[in-house]
Design an enzyme around this catalytic site. Sequence first.
Site, PDB file in Angstrom:
ATOM      1  N   SER A 103       7.272   4.118  -0.967  1.00  0.00           N
ATOM      2  CA  SER A 103       6.268   4.525   0.022  1.00  0.00           C
ATOM      3  C   SER A 103       6.941   5.262   1.178  1.00  0.00           C
ATOM      4  CB  SER A 103       5.525   3.303   0.569  1.00  0.00           C
ATOM      5  OG  SER A 103       4.976   2.568  -0.494  1.00  0.00           O
ATOM      6  N   HIS A 160       4.307   1.499  -8.066  1.00  0.00           N
ATOM      7  CA  HIS A 160       3.328   0.416  -7.953  1.00  0.00           C
ATOM      8  C   HIS A 160       2.388   0.430  -9.163  1.00  0.00           C
ATOM      9  CE1 HIS A 160       4.021   1.339  -3.510  1.00  0.00           C
ATOM     10  NE2 HIS A 160       4.326   0.063  -3.562  1.00  0.00           N
ATOM     11  N   GLY A 216       0.809  -1.221   0.000  1.00  0.00           N
ATOM     12  CA  GLY A 216       0.000   0.000   0.000  1.00  0.00           C
ATOM     13  C   GLY A 216       0.837   1.263   0.000  1.00  0.00           C
TER      14      GLY A 216
HETATM   15  P1  AMP Z   1       6.009  -2.476  -1.604  1.00  0.00           P
HETATM   16  O1  AMP Z   1       4.640  -1.919  -1.463  1.00  0.00           O
HETATM   17  O2  AMP Z   1       7.088  -1.516  -1.278  1.00  0.00           O
HETATM   18  O3  AMP Z   1       6.158  -3.816  -0.941  1.00  0.00           O
HETATM   19  O4  AMP Z   1       6.189  -2.741  -3.157  1.00  0.00           O
HETATM   20  C1  AMP Z   1       5.309  -3.549  -3.872  1.00  0.00           C
HETATM   21  C2  AMP Z   1       5.907  -3.858  -5.212  1.00  0.00           C
HETATM   22  O5  AMP Z   1       6.114  -2.648  -5.935  1.00  0.00           O
HETATM   23  C3  AMP Z   1       7.275  -4.536  -5.094  1.00  0.00           C
HETATM   24  O6  AMP Z   1       7.386  -5.538  -6.098  1.00  0.00           O
HETATM   25  C4  AMP Z   1       8.226  -3.408  -5.340  1.00  0.00           C
HETATM   26  O7  AMP Z   1       9.476  -3.810  -5.857  1.00  0.00           O
HETATM   27  C5  AMP Z   1       7.458  -2.582  -6.351  1.00  0.00           C
HETATM   28  N1  AMP Z   1       7.931  -1.196  -6.341  1.00  0.00           N
HETATM   29  C6  AMP Z   1       8.025  -0.359  -5.276  1.00  0.00           C
HETATM   30  N2  AMP Z   1       8.557   0.822  -5.644  1.00  0.00           N
HETATM   31  C7  AMP Z   1       8.822   0.724  -6.968  1.00  0.00           C
HETATM   32  C8  AMP Z   1       9.393   1.600  -7.945  1.00  0.00           C
HETATM   33  N3  AMP Z   1       9.811   2.826  -7.621  1.00  0.00           N
HETATM   34  N4  AMP Z   1       9.496   1.159  -9.213  1.00  0.00           N
HETATM   35  C9  AMP Z   1       9.088  -0.083  -9.560  1.00  0.00           C
HETATM   36  N5  AMP Z   1       8.547  -0.958  -8.695  1.00  0.00           N
HETATM   37  C10 AMP Z   1       8.411  -0.566  -7.426  1.00  0.00           C
END
Ligand code: AMP
Length: 296
Positions: A204, A47, A41
């Site tokens: 995030s 995302h 989230g």
């Molecule tokens: P998180 O909510 O941080 O667990 O991220 C969820 C998914 O989004 C994970 O696969 C992350 O690697 C991806 N993600 C988060 N930030 C980025 C970004 N800046 N660029 C690409 N993918 C992202």
Amino acid sequence: MRFFEKINEIMQIITTKSALQEAVKACKAAGKTIGLVPTMGALHEGHASLVKRAVKENDVCVVSVFVNPTQFNNKEDLAKYPRNIERDAELLSSIGAHYVFAPTPEEMYSTEEMNSMFEFDFAGLDKVMEGKMRPGHFNGVVQVVSRLFYLVQPDKGYFGEKDFQQLAIIHHMVERSSMAGTFGNLKIIDCPIVREESGLAMSSRNERLSAEEKQTALAISKTLFDSLKWAKEEGATVADVQQRVIDAINAVEGLEVEYYEIVDQTTLLPTDTFNHAIGCVTVYCGPVRLIDNIKY
Ligand code: AMP
């Protein structure tokens, strides 16, 4: 979040595992393909890039929004992790997601599961960098991701290269378990890092930075990009470039490098060549822990 056009009015928010499984069953019965995007989230355009791709490449896109307590080894980090399900739902609806799975920790795990440490074998991929600094972190990640795979039975799972080590570990898990047929023909899709125009990798955790800290944090991506040039200088060694990155970031007031390691993209082990290498960095910007990486 108003910068996404509203195009989808059919999205459903699901909070229980049984309702999710029912929805999945109906999709499968109708012969639909499913793409899954696991998230915690506080969604941003990084995302959104994964979700848009999943929407495009599958009949149905399921996004999980769950701040997974078992992957946090720092209670304060868990407590301070930004949460905003209304804004997340608005964004997801506007980019065409079909289902949002947003369970409580109690719905996701039994008390025993919440408190016991799962031990998976990642062939050493979890013993370096993030794994070394955050003991148990990847066990928690795999605990939640494997549960989501089990519940959603997706055709494709979408993950960002921003968390490069996590991606390597998930590939490893799926390759190993697919041998036993656990996740069928599940394909993991690697998605590139989305950055702000300034170069800062979207995260995030950036929400926790003050305007001034956000400016300071720009030195992280700038240094990583500079290091691509340093690596091409005559006689440049991996060890030299690694140290130069650490020194350049530490020279900025307000930033402190936890580690910068240039490793092989497959084994995540130290390498002495820039071939197939990736540099992974973790930096404290004030109290906020930021990660980024660059491929050489
Ligand atoms: P998180 O909510 O941080 O667990 O991220 C969820 C998914 O989004 C994970 O696969 C992350 O690697 C991806 N993600 C988060 N930030 C980025 C970004 N800046 N660029 C690409 N993918 C992202």
